[in-house]
Design an enzyme around this catalytic site. Structure first.
Site, short mmCIF file in Angstrom:
data_model
loop_
_atom_site.label_atom_id
_atom_site.label_comp_id
_atom_site.label_asym_id
_atom_site.label_seq_id
_atom_site.Cartn_x
_atom_site.Cartn_y
_atom_site.Cartn_z
N HIS A 24 3.90 7.22 12.46
CA HIS A 24 5.06 6.12 12.51
C HIS A 24 5.81 6.54 13.72
CE1 HIS A 24 4.39 4.02 8.37
NE2 HIS A 24 3.31 4.30 9.06
N GLU A 61 9.13 6.48 13.71
CA GLU A 61 10.19 7.30 13.14
C GLU A 61 9.95 8.85 13.20
OE1 GLU A 61 9.07 4.68 11.83
OE2 GLU A 61 10.62 3.77 10.40
N CYS A 112 9.77 2.91 6.32
CA CYS A 112 9.12 3.11 4.94
C CYS A 112 9.60 4.28 4.08
CB CYS A 112 7.32 3.11 5.05
SG CYS A 112 7.29 4.92 5.85
N CYS A 152 9.17 7.54 5.80
CA CYS A 152 10.09 7.93 7.21
C CYS A 152 11.64 8.20 6.45
CB CYS A 152 10.03 6.77 8.12
SG CYS A 152 8.38 6.78 8.89
#
Lengths: 143, 143
Positions: free
Chosen positions: B52, B54, B82, B85
């Protein structure tokens, strides 16, 4: 090759972490009775607090299989995953999670909701004492 | 250089993701008015559901600073993190999190407990529509 064998391999990974001055946590991923990924905590070495054994192990498994989901795989890890790692296991849709020691401070199971994938089977407590002893030894040495 | 400027840089990262066929999410990390890391979602390219924006951005920031904690840094991200993260941001002790669109399915704020670090300040809604439009466009194209 049974759960006990695989958790011992994960414990060996944890011992590598211990020798490297890392909080001793090890993880492996098994698919069709084959170990497809092994890793241990490397947060100090990589100066990266996302470099937990589970994240590194997932990345290695995705690489090996060329797949983004692991519904037929089992992760063996020597310490209960944290929220970040459980969140990663959710995305991976890991088939089964087996962990040794509970993490009474940051374990994902301390949350009120189950953040793992609903299809993920969980077993805990296998070789719990061996894992706890290694972690205790590590923190005793630090003091 | 204000919040608006930085979120636009994150949105540009999201557009890179869009062009690469990735769910368009971008993130940057700012420390002392300097952008120290930029990234976008690369889960398809890397076949890795932990890739992801992040996570990639945090890893880049740790690398840049040689530090494992980011209490003086701000992450700008175009979609609400999410659980994975947010768990990573907890470990990083990020000083501030600014996100654009809400993630009504997998956003960390859907959990009953706050899983971010207690010291992390949060702002949301900045350039929300721009981010939502980009994500909507992406999923419309997929159909």
């Amino acid at each position: 090759m049974d759960d006990n064998y695989y958790m011992n391999v994960a414990l060996n990974e944890a011992r590598f972490a211990y020798e490297e001055g890392e909080i001793p946590v090890g993880a492996i991923i098994v698919c069709n009775n084959q170990i497809i990924a092994k890793s241990h905590n490397q947060t100090e070495k990589l100066t990266d607090c996302t470099a937990h054994a589970e994240i590194l192990c997932l990345t290695a498994a995705f690489e090996f299989l060329g797949a983004k989901y692991l519904p037929d795989a089992t992760m063996y890890v020597t310490l209960e995953p944290c929220v970040m790692c459980a969140g990663a296991l959710y995305w991976a849709q890991i088939g089964k999670l087996v962990y040794a020691a509970d993490d009474l401070k940051r374990g994902y199971s301390l949350l009120k909701e189950n953040i793992l994938h609903p299809a993920t089977e969980v077993e805990k407590g296998l070789l719990k004492e061996e894992s706890e002893n290694l972690i205790r030894l590590f923190f005793e040495k630090l003091r």
